[in-house]
Motif scaffolding. Structure first.
Motif, PDB file in Angstrom:
ATOM      1  N   LEU A   1     -46.579  26.758  43.007  1.00 35.33           N
ATOM      2  CA  LEU A   1     -45.567  25.787  42.612  1.00 35.33           C
ATOM      3  C   LEU A   1     -45.906  24.361  43.070  1.00 35.33           C
ATOM      4  O   LEU A   1     -45.303  23.403  42.594  1.00 35.33           O
ATOM      5  CB  LEU A   1     -44.191  26.189  43.166  1.00 35.33           C
ATOM      6  N   LYS A   2     -46.825  24.248  44.011  1.00 36.62           N
ATOM      7  CA  LYS A   2     -47.247  22.930  44.521  1.00 36.62           C
ATOM      8  C   LYS A   2     -46.049  22.112  45.009  1.00 36.62           C
ATOM      9  O   LYS A   2     -45.934  20.918  44.725  1.00 36.62           O
ATOM     10  CB  LYS A   2     -48.026  22.143  43.464  1.00 36.62           C
ATOM     11  N   MET A   3     -45.159  22.762  45.766  1.00 34.03           N
ATOM     12  CA  MET A   3     -43.985  22.075  46.302  1.00 34.03           C
ATOM     13  C   MET A   3     -44.400  21.074  47.372  1.00 34.03           C
ATOM     14  O   MET A   3     -45.350  21.296  48.113  1.00 34.03           O
ATOM     15  CB  MET A   3     -43.013  23.095  46.919  1.00 34.03           C
TER      16      MET A   3
ATOM     17  N   ASP B   1     -34.582  28.364  43.362  1.00 34.72           N
ATOM     18  CA  ASP B   1     -34.260  26.946  43.411  1.00 34.72           C
ATOM     19  C   ASP B   1     -33.126  26.605  42.448  1.00 34.72           C
ATOM     20  O   ASP B   1     -33.015  27.188  41.365  1.00 34.72           O
ATOM     21  CB  ASP B   1     -35.500  26.126  43.079  1.00 34.72           C
ATOM     22  N   ALA B   2     -32.316  25.631  42.833  1.00 33.95           N
ATOM     23  CA  ALA B   2     -31.200  25.186  41.999  1.00 33.95           C
ATOM     24  C   ALA B   2     -31.658  24.278  40.859  1.00 33.95           C
ATOM     25  O   ALA B   2     -30.910  24.047  39.910  1.00 33.95           O
ATOM     26  CB  ALA B   2     -30.169  24.460  42.857  1.00 33.95           C
ATOM     27  N   GLY B   3     -32.869  23.747  40.939  1.00 35.44           N
ATOM     28  CA  GLY B   3     -33.402  22.930  39.851  1.00 35.44           C
ATOM     29  C   GLY B   3     -32.966  21.479  39.864  1.00 35.44           C
ATOM     30  O   GLY B   3     -33.044  20.805  38.834  1.00 35.44           O
ATOM     31  N   ARG B   4     -32.553  20.968  40.999  1.00 31.89           N
ATOM     32  CA  ARG B   4     -32.076  19.586  41.063  1.00 31.89           C
ATOM     33  C   ARG B   4     -33.183  18.559  41.296  1.00 31.89           C
ATOM     34  O   ARG B   4     -32.959  17.369  41.091  1.00 31.89           O
ATOM     35  CB  ARG B   4     -31.029  19.446  42.171  1.00 31.89           C
ATOM     36  N   THR B   5     -34.356  19.008  41.756  1.00 34.92           N
ATOM     37  CA  THR B   5     -35.408  18.035  42.076  1.00 34.92           C
ATOM     38  C   THR B   5     -36.729  18.397  41.412  1.00 34.92           C
ATOM     39  O   THR B   5     -36.956  18.077  40.260  1.00 34.92           O
ATOM     40  CB  THR B   5     -35.581  17.876  43.600  1.00 34.92           C
ATOM     41  N   GLN B   6     -37.593  19.095  42.114  1.00 39.09           N
ATOM     42  CA  GLN B   6     -38.969  19.306  41.682  1.00 39.09           C
ATOM     43  C   GLN B   6     -39.195  20.476  40.728  1.00 39.09           C
ATOM     44  O   GLN B   6     -40.186  20.484  40.014  1.00 39.09           O
ATOM     45  CB  GLN B   6     -39.873  19.535  42.909  1.00 39.09           C
ATOM     46  N   LEU B   7     -38.330  21.464  40.759  1.00 42.37           N
ATOM     47  CA  LEU B   7     -38.593  22.726  40.062  1.00 42.37           C
ATOM     48  C   LEU B   7     -37.535  23.047  39.014  1.00 42.37           C
ATOM     49  O   LEU B   7     -36.423  22.528  39.055  1.00 42.37           O
ATOM     50  CB  LEU B   7     -38.653  23.873  41.079  1.00 42.37           C
ATOM     51  N   MET B   8     -37.900  23.937  38.119  1.00 36.47           N
ATOM     52  CA  MET B   8     -36.943  24.439  37.121  1.00 36.47           C
ATOM     53  C   MET B   8     -35.898  25.308  37.830  1.00 36.47           C
ATOM     54  O   MET B   8     -36.227  26.051  38.758  1.00 36.47           O
ATOM     55  CB  MET B   8     -37.663  25.291  36.074  1.00 36.47           C
ATOM     56  N   ALA B   9     -34.656  25.217  37.381  1.00 38.03           N
ATOM     57  CA  ALA B   9     -33.588  26.043  37.946  1.00 38.03           C
ATOM     58  C   ALA B   9     -33.966  27.519  37.832  1.00 38.03           C
ATOM     59  O   ALA B   9     -34.454  27.964  36.796  1.00 38.03           O
ATOM     60  CB  ALA B   9     -32.275  25.779  37.221  1.00 38.03           C
ATOM     61  N   GLY B  10     -33.746  28.240  38.916  1.00 37.43           N
ATOM     62  CA  GLY B  10     -34.030  29.671  38.932  1.00 37.43           C
ATOM     63  C   GLY B  10     -35.427  30.038  39.383  1.00 37.43           C
ATOM     64  O   GLY B  10     -35.736  31.224  39.512  1.00 37.43           O
ATOM     65  N   SER B  11     -36.270  29.045  39.633  1.00 33.62           N
ATOM     66  CA  SER B  11     -37.636  29.342  40.106  1.00 33.62           C
ATOM     67  C   SER B  11     -37.573  30.033  41.464  1.00 33.62           C
ATOM     68  O   SER B  11     -36.919  29.545  42.388  1.00 33.62           O
ATOM     69  CB  SER B  11     -38.450  28.052  40.258  1.00 33.62           C
ATOM     70  N   THR B  12     -38.242  31.161  41.599  1.00 28.71           N
ATOM     71  CA  THR B  12     -38.319  31.858  42.883  1.00 28.71           C
ATOM     72  C   THR B  12     -39.339  31.123  43.734  1.00 28.71           C
ATOM     73  O   THR B  12     -40.496  30.977  43.329  1.00 28.71           O
ATOM     74  CB  THR B  12     -38.729  33.322  42.685  1.00 28.71           C
ATOM     75  N   THR B  13     -38.916  30.655  44.900  1.00 28.25           N
ATOM     76  CA  THR B  13     -39.774  29.795  45.720  1.00 28.25           C
ATOM     77  C   THR B  13     -40.323  30.471  46.966  1.00 28.25           C
ATOM     78  O   THR B  13     -41.497  30.307  47.290  1.00 28.25           O
ATOM     79  CB  THR B  13     -38.998  28.539  46.148  1.00 28.25           C
TER      80      THR B  13
END
Length: 134
Positions: free
Chosen positions: A30-32, A100-112
């Motif tokens: 995911l390159k968070m 993830d809630a999807g408010r910043t870097q990732l799509m909502a629902g992404s398993t982090t």
């Protein structure tokens, strides 16, 4: 006297549970950013704490008394994270996925990330012992 009795009880639980730890596994694909990883790991730690409080409060007290050991590891992708999750649950460990809630870097629902434990170190190592530190 009550404090002494409580500590004796905690020591008994610690010896029964051997060494306890919490492992958090972070997806690398995911390159968070560092802040995002910190937030996701925090969600995982709080969720693991709450779940263990419900499932095994004595083990939770023992983990707290041992300094709340936490190890942050990495895995390559969601497939590996899902496999670790399934394996952990199959051997009776508390294992929780964070989405993830999807408010910043990732799509909502992404398993982090995945939390495993707190639980017996030797049992957690069966699942995560091959992973590298983050």
């Amino acid at each position: 006297m009550a404090v002494c009795s409580f500590m004796t009880s905690v020591r008994r639980v610690v010896s029964q549970h051997h060494q306890l730890k919490l492992v958090i596994v972070v997806r690398q694909d995911l390159k968070m950013g560092k802040g995002k990883i910190a937030a996701q790991c925090s969600h995982a730690a709080v969720s693991a704490y709450k779940e263990t409080m419900k499932r095994d409060p004595q083990a939770l007290k023992a983990w707290e008394s041992a300094g709340q050991p936490k190890i942050i590891l990495q895995c390559k992708d969601s497939r590996e994270l899902d496999t670790l999750h399934e394996h952990s649950r199959a051997i009776g460990l508390t294992a929780l996925l964070v989405r993830d809630a999807g408010r910043t870097q990732l799509m909502a629902g992404s398993t982090t990330v995945l939390s495993i434990g707190p639980g017996p170190s030797d049992k957690i190592d069966i699942v995560s012992g091959h992973l590298k530190l983050l």
